[in-house]
Design a protein around this motif. Sequence first.
Motif, PDB file in Angstrom:
ATOM      1  N   GLY A 150      31.280  49.961  23.031  1.00  0.00           N
ATOM      2  CA  GLY A 150      31.552  48.948  22.317  1.00  0.00           C
ATOM      3  C   GLY A 150      31.303  49.387  20.722  1.00  0.00           C
ATOM      4  N   ALA A 151      30.625  50.620  20.096  1.00  0.00           N
ATOM      5  CA  ALA A 151      30.248  50.822  18.937  1.00  0.00           C
ATOM      6  C   ALA A 151      31.744  51.080  18.107  1.00  0.00           C
ATOM      7  N   ARG A 152      31.553  50.849  16.873  1.00  0.00           N
ATOM      8  CA  ARG A 152      32.550  51.214  16.056  1.00  0.00           C
ATOM      9  C   ARG A 152      32.308  52.459  15.298  1.00  0.00           C
ATOM     10  N   VAL A 153      33.131  53.589  15.466  1.00  0.00           N
ATOM     11  CA  VAL A 153      33.064  54.870  15.054  1.00  0.00           C
ATOM     12  C   VAL A 153      34.263  55.129  13.805  1.00  0.00           C
ATOM     13  N   SER A 175      35.176  52.151  19.546  1.00  0.00           N
ATOM     14  CA  SER A 175      36.694  52.174  19.045  1.00  0.00           C
ATOM     15  C   SER A 175      36.446  52.923  17.732  1.00  0.00           C
ATOM     16  N   CYS A 176      37.449  53.728  17.650  1.00  0.00           N
ATOM     17  CA  CYS A 176      37.526  54.768  16.523  1.00  0.00           C
ATOM     18  C   CYS A 176      38.576  54.519  15.396  1.00  0.00           C
ATOM     19  N   VAL A 177      38.148  54.441  13.986  1.00  0.00           N
ATOM     20  CA  VAL A 177      39.120  54.442  12.900  1.00  0.00           C
ATOM     21  C   VAL A 177      39.118  55.681  12.332  1.00  0.00           C
ATOM     22  N   ASP A 212      29.331  51.721  13.259  1.00  0.00           N
ATOM     23  CA  ASP A 212      27.933  52.098  13.836  1.00  0.00           C
ATOM     24  C   ASP A 212      27.833  53.675  13.782  1.00  0.00           C
ATOM     25  N   VAL A 213      28.780  54.346  13.425  1.00  0.00           N
ATOM     26  CA  VAL A 213      28.608  55.820  13.493  1.00  0.00           C
ATOM     27  C   VAL A 213      29.567  56.372  12.395  1.00  0.00           C
ATOM     28  N   VAL A 214      29.325  57.280  11.292  1.00  0.00           N
ATOM     29  CA  VAL A 214      30.054  57.717  10.391  1.00  0.00           C
ATOM     30  C   VAL A 214      30.322  59.332  10.792  1.00  0.00           C
ATOM     31  N   ALA A 215      31.353  59.907  11.299  1.00  0.00           N
ATOM     32  CA  ALA A 215      31.150  61.151  11.763  1.00  0.00           C
ATOM     33  C   ALA A 215      32.161  61.957  10.800  1.00  0.00           C
TER      34      ALA A 215
END
Length: 332
Positions: A150-153, A175-177, A212-215
Motif C-alpha cells: 500500500g506504500a507510494r514509491v 504503487s510506483c511512480v 512514502d519512499v523516494v528511491a
Amino acid sequence: MPSVDNVLVKIPVTEKQAAAMMATMPSATFDFAAPVGDTSRLPRTPKLDISRERVSQADVILGNVAPALIEASPRLQWIQLGSAGYEAYLAPGVLAPSTIVTNGTGAYGPAVAEHSFAMLLSLMKRLPAYRDDQRAHAWSDEGMVSTLAGARVLVLGAGDIGLCFARLCTAVGASCVGVRRHLPSMSTPEYEQAFSRVTTMDELVHMLPKADVVACFLPSSAETQGLVADAFLGSMKTGAYLVNAGRGDLIDQDALRRALEDGKLAGAALDVATPEPLPADDPLWDAPNLLITPHVAGFWHLHATLERVVALATENLRRYVRGEQLKNIVRG
C-alpha cells in the motif's frame, strides 16, 4: 568498419568467453589485461597495472580503463564500458572526437535493485537495530515497523535499474511512480506493470509530499548534483524513507543528516556517498536510522551482472564487425 588490429580487454572473462570474443575478429590481436579463467568468485575487476603505451595501441577497448590513460588516443575507435556510468569518459581531453562510447546499461538492474530493495526493507523492519541487539546479547523490542504494501514509491531514474526496483516494490503491494528526464516515446508491458504512472522532473515538487519512499537511481549531471538538499528533504513526507544507489553527489549529506536527526525521515539507505570512501570521521556515519554500504550494489558482486556485461560486449563486437548499430551508444 575501420581496420581493427588490437582489442584491449579489461573485463574478466572465461576461456570460452575469450574464444567467443576472438571469433568475432579473427585477424585482430586480443590483449586480455583482466583475468581469463574462472570469474565466478570475482566481486570486481582486480586492480591492474596497465601502461599508457598498452592503451595507446588499442583500436577497441572493452572495459573501464582509467580515463587518464587514454589521453585522447587518435587510434581508439570505440570503447565499450563495463559500467552504466560514463561521465568521466566524456570530460574534455579524455577521448578523441571520433571515439564511440557504449556503456553497460541493462546489465545492472537486478543486482542494484535487489540490493536497494533489501536495504529499504531492512530499515522498514528495523533489522539493523536487531542486529545491534544480537551483538549486545540484548533481547529487545525495537518498536513499530513499516510495510511496502500500500506504500507510494517515487522512483527517480526510471531506467533499467529503476524499473527492476519498481517491479520488486509492486510485487509486494506498493504503487510506483517513475520519474525520468524525458518521457519514453512508447510504453512497454513491463513499464505498465511496474509503474502506475511515469512523469518528468517538472512534477517532482508535487510528487514528493505524497511519497512514502523516494528511491534514486540517477546519473551524475549538472541537474542532479546537490538535488537532494534542504528544500527537497523538507518537501518529503514526514516519516518517509530515502534510498540512493545512483551517485553520491545527488545528496547534500549534511542536509540528510539533519533530516534524520530531526526525525523528518524515518530512514535512509545509501550505497553511494561523497567522497568515496567516506572518511571514517565523517558525521554521516553516526546519523540515526541510516544504512550505508560501500558502493557494492553493482560491480560483479552478483555474478550474473558480469555475464550480462560480457554478453553485451561480445554482441557489440559482432555488430561492429558487421557495421551495424551498436547497443547502448552514449556518444558516437
